[in-house]
Design an enzyme around this catalytic site. Structure first.
Site, PDB file in Angstrom:
ATOM      1  N   GLY A  46       0.830  -1.118   0.214  1.00 12.82           N
ATOM      2  CA  GLY A  46      -0.020  -0.104   0.080  1.00 12.82           C
ATOM      3  C   GLY A  46       0.806   1.205   0.077  1.00 12.82           C
ATOM      4  CD  GLN A  51       3.443   5.633   2.954  1.00 12.38           C
ATOM      5  OE1 GLN A  51       2.351   5.189   2.268  1.00 12.38           O
ATOM      6  NE2 GLN A  51       4.260   5.110   3.758  1.00 12.38           N
ATOM      7  CB  CYS A 100       5.350   2.007   7.879  1.00 15.76           C
ATOM      8  SG  CYS A 100       4.721   3.521   6.731  1.00 15.76           S
ATOM      9  CG  LEU A 101       6.645   0.965   1.609  1.00 11.13           C
ATOM     10  CD1 LEU A 101       5.999   1.370   0.307  1.00 11.13           C
ATOM     11  CD2 LEU A 101       7.861  -0.028   1.346  1.00 11.13           C
ATOM     12  CG  HIS A 142      -0.501   1.041   7.327  1.00  9.47           C
ATOM     13  ND1 HIS A 142       0.288   0.500   8.075  1.00  9.47           N
ATOM     14  CD2 HIS A 142       0.115   1.670   6.447  1.00  9.47           C
ATOM     15  CE1 HIS A 142       1.731   1.233   7.875  1.00  9.47           C
ATOM     16  NE2 HIS A 142       1.440   1.859   6.895  1.00  9.47           N
ATOM     17  CD  GLU A 143      -1.425   2.193   2.851  1.00 13.83           C
ATOM     18  OE1 GLU A 143      -0.918   3.650   2.842  1.00 13.83           O
ATOM     19  OE2 GLU A 143      -0.483   1.311   2.914  1.00 13.83           O
ATOM     20  CG  HIS A 146       0.426   6.518   5.833  1.00 11.98           C
ATOM     21  ND1 HIS A 146       1.309   7.190   6.545  1.00 11.98           N
ATOM     22  CD2 HIS A 146       0.436   5.517   5.631  1.00 11.98           C
ATOM     23  CE1 HIS A 146       2.418   6.060   6.555  1.00 11.98           C
ATOM     24  NE2 HIS A 146       2.020   5.073   6.052  1.00 11.98           N
TER      25      HIS A 146
END
Ligand code: GNR
Ligand code: NI
Length: 178
Positions: A46, A51, A100-101, A142-143, A146
């Site tokens: 995702g 981000q 997480c990226l 999670h997304e 953000h």
């Protein structure tokens, strides 16, 4: 097509709330394509627009099941782009080991709703309605976090959060001026 730079903790842009997308146009669709490309290249499931430094309510995800030792480059399995996503219903509880990226090298268990219903718009501006459980449900939460300026570290216990964030800030500082 272009690869975008993924911001990492403690970049302040990751802590800011994103604003609604007002028009779904070709420029937005280009951003969506670039976000997918960036997400697949980073082997993420995702990616949220903040981000990559864009403070708009836009997420892409692909949480489709992949064969464990499939060595081929990640193919699109179950891709979704969701504009202005909101969680309209949630149910149950699940604990998931998240990464997480924007927080490379750290994973931890997070409590989430087990099932969610998400509404939003697709890349053509048409209404989208997704009912999800398992990894897709976790990923959607999670997304969407953000988009509120929340990362999974904010959902750990206060003690763990302060320890982990302190370490990550130190690591980022060392990498900035070695
Ligand atoms: O690639 C990712 N994997 C992942 C694993 C468990 C729970 C959430 C995620 S999302 C993450 C990509 C990312 O950082 N998206 O914001
Ligand atoms: Ni993330």
């Amino acid at each position: 097509m272009a690869l975008l730079e993924i911001l990492t903790f403690p970049d302040p842009r990751l802590a800011q709330p994103a604003t609604n997308v007002e028009v779904v146009d070709d420029a937005l669709r280009q951003l969506i394509d670039d976000m997918f490309e960036t997400m697949y290249a980073a082997e993420g499931v995702g990616l949220a627009a903040p981000q990559v430094g864009v403070l708009k309510r836009l997420i892409v995800l692909d949480c489709g099941e992949r064969e464990k030792d499939d060595q081929r480059p990640l193919p699109p399995v179950q891709p979704y782009a969701i504009i202005n996503p909101t969680i309209v219903a949630k149910e149950g509880e699940i604990v998931w080991e998240e990464g997480c990226l924007s927080v490379p090298g750290y994973t931890d268990e997070v409590n989430r709703a087990a099932k969610v219903t998400v509404k939003g718009l697709d890349r053509n501006g048409q209404p989208l309605h997704i009912e999800a459980e398992g990894l897709l449900a976790v990923c959607l939460q999670h997304e969407i976090d953000h988009l509120e300026g929340t990362i999974f570290l904010d959902r750990l216990s206060r003690l763990k959060q302060s320890m982990v964030k302190k370490k990550l800030r130190k690591k980022a500082e060392e990498e900035a001026r070695p």
